[in-house]
Design an enzyme around this catalytic site. Structure first.
Site, short mmCIF file in Angstrom:
data_model
loop_
_atom_site.label_atom_id
_atom_site.label_comp_id
_atom_site.label_asym_id
_atom_site.label_seq_id
_atom_site.Cartn_x
_atom_site.Cartn_y
_atom_site.Cartn_z
N GLY A 38 0.80 -1.23 0.00
CA GLY A 38 0.00 0.00 0.00
C GLY A 38 0.82 1.27 0.00
O GLY A 38 0.26 2.37 -0.08
N GLN A 101 -12.69 20.65 5.92
CA GLN A 101 -12.41 20.55 7.37
C GLN A 101 -11.46 21.70 7.71
O GLN A 101 -10.28 21.51 7.96
CB GLN A 101 -11.81 19.18 7.70
CG GLN A 101 -11.62 18.93 9.20
CD GLN A 101 -12.91 18.80 9.99
OE1 GLN A 101 -13.89 18.26 9.50
NE2 GLN A 101 -12.95 19.31 11.21
N HIS A 134 -12.37 26.22 -0.66
CA HIS A 134 -13.64 26.27 0.06
C HIS A 134 -13.70 27.46 1.01
O HIS A 134 -14.70 28.17 1.06
CB HIS A 134 -13.83 24.95 0.82
CG HIS A 134 -15.16 24.87 1.49
ND1 HIS A 134 -16.34 24.83 0.79
CD2 HIS A 134 -15.50 24.87 2.80
CE1 HIS A 134 -17.35 24.78 1.65
NE2 HIS A 134 -16.85 24.81 2.88
N ASP A 173 -26.81 27.78 -0.25
CA ASP A 173 -26.54 27.95 1.19
C ASP A 173 -25.77 29.26 1.41
O ASP A 173 -25.34 29.92 0.46
CB ASP A 173 -25.76 26.75 1.76
CG ASP A 173 -24.53 26.42 0.95
OD1 ASP A 173 -23.92 27.34 0.37
OD2 ASP A 173 -24.15 25.23 0.88
N LYS A 196 -29.56 26.26 3.63
CA LYS A 196 -29.30 24.83 3.86
C LYS A 196 -28.77 24.63 5.27
O LYS A 196 -27.95 25.41 5.74
CB LYS A 196 -28.26 24.34 2.83
CG LYS A 196 -27.85 22.88 3.00
CD LYS A 196 -26.79 22.48 1.97
CE LYS A 196 -25.38 22.80 2.43
NZ LYS A 196 -24.32 22.37 1.51
N THR A 227 -21.55 14.40 -2.80
CA THR A 227 -22.60 13.38 -2.96
C THR A 227 -23.70 13.88 -3.88
O THR A 227 -24.58 13.11 -4.28
CB THR A 227 -23.25 13.08 -1.60
OG1 THR A 227 -23.91 14.28 -1.13
CG2 THR A 227 -22.23 12.63 -0.58
N GLY A 228 -23.69 15.16 -4.19
CA GLY A 228 -24.75 15.73 -5.05
C GLY A 228 -25.99 16.11 -4.26
O GLY A 228 -26.96 16.61 -4.82
C1 R5P Z 1 -20.49 23.00 1.28
O1 R5P Z 1 -20.36 23.94 2.06
C2 R5P Z 1 -19.93 23.00 -0.10
O2 R5P Z 1 -19.82 24.29 -0.61
C3 R5P Z 1 -20.78 22.13 -1.02
O3 R5P Z 1 -22.08 22.68 -1.10
C4 R5P Z 1 -20.87 20.73 -0.50
O4 R5P Z 1 -19.60 20.27 -0.20
C5 R5P Z 1 -21.52 19.82 -1.49
O5 R5P Z 1 -21.58 18.54 -0.93
P1 R5P Z 1 -22.68 17.52 -1.39
O6 R5P Z 1 -22.60 17.42 -2.89
O7 R5P Z 1 -22.30 16.24 -0.71
O8 R5P Z 1 -23.99 18.04 -0.92
#
Ligand code: R5P
Length: 296
Positions: A38, A101, A134, A173, A196, A227-228
């Site tokens: 690994g 994080q 982010h 959000d 959100k 994950t969308g």
């Molecule tokens: C969150 O604060 C990010 O800006 C994205 O909205 C988030 O990471 C999207 O994650 P998922 O597709 O899992 O909802």
């Protein structure tokens, strides 16, 4: 001997070649593998590494899944550049793993994003460049210059080339409000704000937003589609409100698990940058990166 090279990290080979072509500098291939136990191995594919002495070695390596492998490969590449005597080692990590994080959300956690940046810095990077970080606050403790390049104009250009009907941009959000406002302005759309909340333990999201969108085209521009869940939830609300075409734009298409199905099944088109490789990564950030290195 050239004075500048682009090093194509295993996770960003196509992008590295594009950047090198735009900068008109040689691109160096990397060999990589995983040992049976690994452990990661990476090597510059050259016969003589003394060619790099006193040169600038621009390392390009994204850190999407498998992120820990990609990060170790990156750290090895930086340490190789240092060992062979590069005078400058700018490190381009188009998607910085662990960037979400960025603070302590629950007692007892690590601030993973800051630790990764410390490792990159202490391995020998002389500059850090990423795409659409982010939270730029993670750069606060860095001693080397750090930049987050903005791909929103490139994504907006792509969407503008399509025929849109009375476009609306939804901000899903609080964190995406500035990005969404910028995006709406660029494509000449109205901005609608949703709210959100995410359960920090289960990851479940709840979203509030109530709009009438009869016959209008809707776009959401977020930094990451993981994950969308965020996009699909917002777009389902938009669809219920009468929206016609649905677009999900993002800088980083991680597209985990059934994210593509989740969004495709509500009739949404995904448009992403190649900061992360995916079939939807049709907008290249190479010009953005190359322009950064062309600046005096
Ligand atoms: C969150 O604060 C990010 O800006 C994205 O909205 C988030 O990471 C999207 O994650 P998922 O597709 O899992 O909802």
């Amino acid at each position: 001997m050239a004075s500048k090279y682009v090093i194509a990290g295993p996770a960003s080979q196509g992008l590295a070649v594009q950047v090198a072509n735009l900068l008109k500098v040689p691109v160096i291939e990397t060999e990589y593998k995983k040992f049976p136990d690994g452990e990661n191995y990476v090597r510059l594919n050259v016969e003589d590494d003394s060619i790099f002495k006193d040169s600038e070695m621009i390392i390009i390596q994204t850190a999407d899944y498998p992120q820990n492998d990609h990060l170790w490969e990156l750290l090895y590449l930086i340490s190789i550049a240092k060992r062979v005597g590069a005078s400058k080692i700018p490190v381009v990590v188009p998607y910085l793993a662990y960037s979400r994080q960025d603070k302590v959300f629950r007692p007892g956690e690590a601030i993973s994003a800051k630790l990764i940046l410390q490792l990159i810095e202490s391995a020998g990077a002389t500059e850090f460049i990423t795409i659409d970080i982010h939270a730029p606050e993670v750069f606060a403790d860095m001693k080397i210059p750090a930049h987050s390049l903005d791909p929103i104009p490139l994504l907006a250009e792509n969407l503008k080339s399509r025929k849109l009907t009375k476009p609306v941009v939804i901000s899903p959000d609080k964190g995406s409000r500035d990005r969404s406002a910028q995006f709406a302005k660029l494509i000449g759309a109205e901005l609608v704000l949703f709210d959100k909340t995410r359960d920090r333990i289960t990851g479940e999201i709840e979203m509030q937003g109530d709009v009438k969108l009869d016959g209008r085209d809707v776009a959401i521009a977020d930094d990451i589609i993981a994950t969308g869940g965020t996009m699909a939830t917002a777009l389902k609300i938009a669809k219920k409100g009468g929206a016609k075409k649905l677009f999900a734009l993002c800088s980083h298409a991680l597209l985990i698990g059934n994210a593509v199905f989740k969004m495709g099944s509500i009739g949404c088109e995904i448009i992403a940058t190649n900061a992360v490789n995916s079939p939807m990564s049709i907008v290249s950030v190479a010009p953005l990166i190359a322009d950064h290195f062309k600046k005096p």
